[in-house]
Design a protein around this motif. Structure first.
Motif, PDB file in Angstrom:
ATOM      1  N   LYS A  24       6.119   3.837  -7.273  1.00  0.00           N
ATOM      2  CA  LYS A  24       5.401   5.302  -6.696  1.00  0.00           C
ATOM      3  C   LYS A  24       6.095   5.954  -5.342  1.00  0.00           C
ATOM      4  O   LYS A  24       6.742   5.194  -4.727  1.00  0.00           O
ATOM      5  CB  LYS A  24       3.790   4.413  -5.614  1.00  0.00           C
ATOM      6  CG  LYS A  24       3.303   5.589  -4.992  1.00  0.00           C
ATOM      7  CD  LYS A  24       1.915   5.191  -5.092  1.00  0.00           C
ATOM      8  CE  LYS A  24       1.135   5.997  -3.784  1.00  0.00           C
ATOM      9  NZ  LYS A  24       0.643   7.682  -4.701  1.00  0.00           N
ATOM     10  N   TRP A  47       0.603  -1.613  -0.377  1.00  0.00           N
ATOM     11  CA  TRP A  47       0.133  -0.016  -0.004  1.00  0.00           C
ATOM     12  C   TRP A  47       0.958   1.158  -0.025  1.00  0.00           C
ATOM     13  O   TRP A  47       2.002   1.152   0.697  1.00  0.00           O
ATOM     14  CB  TRP A  47      -1.277   0.210   1.252  1.00  0.00           C
ATOM     15  CG  TRP A  47      -1.855  -0.639   1.447  1.00  0.00           C
ATOM     16  CD1 TRP A  47      -3.190  -1.290   0.618  1.00  0.00           C
ATOM     17  CD2 TRP A  47      -1.886  -2.138   1.889  1.00  0.00           C
ATOM     18  NE1 TRP A  47      -3.511  -2.348   1.000  1.00  0.00           N
ATOM     19  CE2 TRP A  47      -2.880  -2.798   1.860  1.00  0.00           C
ATOM     20  CE3 TRP A  47      -0.692  -2.870   2.520  1.00  0.00           C
ATOM     21  CZ2 TRP A  47      -2.915  -4.543   2.112  1.00  0.00           C
ATOM     22  CZ3 TRP A  47      -0.686  -4.037   3.138  1.00  0.00           C
ATOM     23  CH2 TRP A  47      -2.518  -4.629   2.503  1.00  0.00           C
ATOM     24  N   GLY A  48       0.233   2.570  -0.738  1.00  0.00           N
ATOM     25  CA  GLY A  48       1.208   3.647  -0.671  1.00  0.00           C
ATOM     26  C   GLY A  48      -0.145   4.238  -0.544  1.00  0.00           C
ATOM     27  O   GLY A  48      -1.075   5.045  -1.900  1.00  0.00           O
ATOM     28  N   ASP A  49       0.211   5.671   0.704  1.00  0.00           N
ATOM     29  CA  ASP A  49      -1.368   7.190   0.830  1.00  0.00           C
ATOM     30  C   ASP A  49      -2.872   6.210   0.604  1.00  0.00           C
ATOM     31  O   ASP A  49      -3.139   6.560  -0.357  1.00  0.00           O
ATOM     32  CB  ASP A  49      -1.076   7.728  -0.452  1.00  0.00           C
ATOM     33  CG  ASP A  49       0.577   8.341  -0.484  1.00  0.00           C
ATOM     34  OD1 ASP A  49       1.067   8.406   0.133  1.00  0.00           O
ATOM     35  OD2 ASP A  49       1.072   8.475  -1.528  1.00  0.00           O
ATOM     36  N   ASP A  50      -2.549   5.365   0.953  1.00  0.00           N
ATOM     37  CA  ASP A  50      -3.902   4.099   1.426  1.00  0.00           C
ATOM     38  C   ASP A  50      -4.706   3.369   0.261  1.00  0.00           C
ATOM     39  O   ASP A  50      -6.139   3.516   0.175  1.00  0.00           O
ATOM     40  CB  ASP A  50      -5.156   5.265   2.439  1.00  0.00           C
ATOM     41  CG  ASP A  50      -4.581   6.228   3.642  1.00  0.00           C
ATOM     42  OD1 ASP A  50      -3.748   4.686   4.341  1.00  0.00           O
ATOM     43  OD2 ASP A  50      -4.891   6.600   4.158  1.00  0.00           O
ATOM     44  N   SER A  51      -3.554   3.239  -0.679  1.00  0.00           N
ATOM     45  CA  SER A  51      -4.447   3.149  -1.886  1.00  0.00           C
ATOM     46  C   SER A  51      -3.133   2.046  -1.824  1.00  0.00           C
ATOM     47  O   SER A  51      -2.128   1.846  -1.988  1.00  0.00           O
ATOM     48  CB  SER A  51      -4.007   3.688  -3.055  1.00  0.00           C
ATOM     49  OG  SER A  51      -2.702   3.927  -3.076  1.00  0.00           O
ATOM     50  N   GLY A  85       7.398   8.166  -2.289  1.00  0.00           N
ATOM     51  CA  GLY A  85       6.999   8.160  -0.837  1.00  0.00           C
ATOM     52  C   GLY A  85       7.143   7.100   0.127  1.00  0.00           C
ATOM     53  O   GLY A  85       7.930   6.170  -0.776  1.00  0.00           O
TER      54      GLY A  85
END
Length: 561
Positions: free
Chosen positions: A326, A296-300, A328
């Motif tokens: 992605k 997951w990254g940024d809740d996605s 972050g």
């Protein structure tokens, strides 16, 4: 016939010796032991046998049964009779069967007693020894007796403990005996409970009628995948109209997957670079499983995939490629499944860094001095090490080339560079941002330097000199005076210098000019070889004395003939 008579006579002599002679040694500790328990029904008769082990440090040629006693009860209420009383060639550590008949009076209360059997043995060296055997005696009022019970794992029958894994089968084998003289019915049931909560996870019952003798009962207990890891209590109970017998055992249930851990090749990686995760699984069993990987990254959700695994006992390492498209901080989870049952899981994070870039390139031209201001932006929330490379060229000629190492903090960093350029030229400049073996960004530009401006002061001074035509004579006189002053200073300096040399014994050119020139005398050849006249002494210490006390140097004067 004569041989039979001789053997019988030998046996009589042996019995007489064993019963009449006093023992050489005696011990309070029993030298014979047994693992069996005699169980008899109160008021009933029993024929059975037990296994006796010789734990004495002697090899006996003969061991003879003498008598028995019962601890805590009168001897006449319990009657014990061995089938045979002589044991031959009984070596140390060996076991022999002891068949017997026993009857218990109905006046004997149910409970546990100790039946003590006394023996006398003759060792190989001829010594006699008293031997004691203590046999546990159980008097029961229930004819149905649970003789033995055993737990083992069906898939691993030779495992050292009956602790099963989820998905295996636990086998319970029990031996039930009817010690009475008539057929008797009984009921048996098996329960498995989870000890921390007391929850019943398995139960099974059965009933049977057993004649005098023994019967074997087997129960297979499937250890389901929904059983939680922990301790369980397995209980087997046998019940008749006269009472109950039961067996219990605590087992530990586990998935067989002891540990799962993930290590990353790097904690942070640049955008688009390769990143590998190494998943280590410690297993105690062979099992087909699935490894679910989610990122997951940024809740996605960034990644979700399933990797099939064939586990085997020991450590197993699996490499998994993680996404880096992605930027972050990304979180991952590795979870091991079997038939939708989670066996083990672990989580972690890693960071994908964006490329720093040159946000702007400003320039200031002050005359022929060029100042370039480079604005570098770090889009990440951590500092990064980079290298800034720059080149300046004009008409294909390299003017400047160098690099500078930078530690970029999050945000924008400004770096200034000053360059001295030639007038009336066109200069091309380029900046390149490098780091981690990659080119992050490049910026180029062109600047034109104007021609040198005409000086206003020099023009005005030329006009002024042309208008004042009569001032030339005065300037020439001044020039002559300055030249004469310089000559005088040079002469004085030379005189001071030569004077100091004279104090040290130096003869000035003027002195040498006043003296007449004398032709040098030819050197005389000596048979002893050339003789070099020693140098005249120089009195250096004169400088330490006052001038009036100093010695004057001795000059070379040629003697007149």
């Amino acid at each position: 016939m004569a041989m039979r008579s001789l053997g019988f006579l030998t046996l009589i002599v042996l019995f007489t010796a064993l019963f009449s002679l006093p023992p050489v040694s005696s011990s309070d500790n029993p030298s014979l032991t047994t693992r069996d328990v005699i169980t008899v029904l109160s008021g009933e008769f029993l024929s059975d046998s037990i296994e006796v082990i010789n734990e004495a440090p002697f090899n006996f040629t003969a061991v003879v049964y003498i008598e028995y006693t019962v601890s805590g009860r009168p001897k006449d209420l319990i009657n014990f009779t061995p089938i045979y009383t002589v044991f031959k060639n009984w070596k140390s550590g060996e076991s022999q069967e002891l068949p017997f008949n026993i009857s218990v009076s109905s006046n004997v209360a149910p409970g546990f007693y100790s039946l003590i059997l006394h023996f006398r043995g003759m060792a190989e060296d001829g010594s006699l020894h008293d031997l004691i055997l203590k046999v546990p005696l159980r008097v029961s009022d229930n004819p149905i007796v649970l003789k033995s019970a055993r737990l083992y794992i069906l898939q691993r029958p030779n495992a050292p403990s009956p602790d099963p894994f989820n998905g295996e089968t636990l086998v319970l084998r029990a031996t039930v005996e009817n010690i009475g003289n008539t057929p008797t019915g009984f009921v048996h049931w098996t329960n498995v409970t989870f000890l921390p909560t007391g929850e019943l996870v398995y139960t099974a019952t059965g009933h049977s009628v057993i004649s005098p003798g023994t019967v074997k009962i087997e129960r297979r207990i499937p250890v389901e995948w929904n059983w939680r890891s922990g301790d369980y209590n397995v209980t087997f109970t046998v019940s008749s109209i006269r009472g109950k017998e039961y067996f219990w055992r605590v087992i530990h249930v586990s998935t067989g997957i002891d540990y799962i851990n993930v290590s990353l090749s790097r904690d942070s990686v640049l955008l688009g670079d390769d990143l590998k995760a190494y998943v280590t699984v410690l297993s105690e069993r062979e099992l087909e499983a699935n490894l679910n990987v989610t990122v997951w990254g940024d809740d996605s959700l960034v990644l979700s995939k399933v990797i099939p695994l064939s586990l085997h006992p020991g450590a197993q390492v699996v490499g998994v490629d993680l996404p880096t498209k992605k930027t972050g901080e990304l979180m991952f989870m590795m979870e091991l499944y079997h038939d939708n049952v989670s066996l083990a899981n672990t989580t972690g994070t890693y960071r994908v860094l964006g490329y720093p870039f040159i946000a702007g390139l400003g320039r200031e031209l002050n005359g022929s001095t060029l100042r370039l201001k480079v604005n570098i932006t770090n889009p990440n929330d951590i500092s990064m090490k980079v290298r800034l490379l720059y080149n300046l060229t004009s008409n294909g000629v390299l003017l400047y080339s160098d690099s500078k190492s930078l530690l970029l903090r999050p945000g924008t960093t400004v770096e200034s560079f000053d360059f001295q350029l030639a007038w009336n030229s066109t200069v091309e400049y380029s900046f390149m941002l490098l780091g981690d073996g990659k080119t992050f960004d490049t910026k180029t530009g062109i600047v034109k330097v104007p021609p040198r401006p005409v000086s206003t002061e020099s023009t005005s001074s030329m006009n002024t000199s042309s208008q004042t035509g009569g001032g030339g004579k005065g300037s020439s006189v001044t020039y002559v005076i300055v030249v004469l002053a310089v000559i005088v200073v040079v002469i004085l300096a030379a005189g001071i210098f030569l004077g100091s040399r004279e104090e040290e014994g130096y003869v000035s050119p003027w002195e040498r000019a006043r003296k007449p020139r004398v032709r040098p005398r030819p050197k005389r050849k000596s048979p002893l070889g050339r003789f070099k006249r020693p140098k005249l002494p120089r009195f250096i210490e004169n400088r330490e004395l006052p001038r009036r006390l100093r010695r004057k140097p001795v000059s070379k004067v040629r003697k007149k003939k």
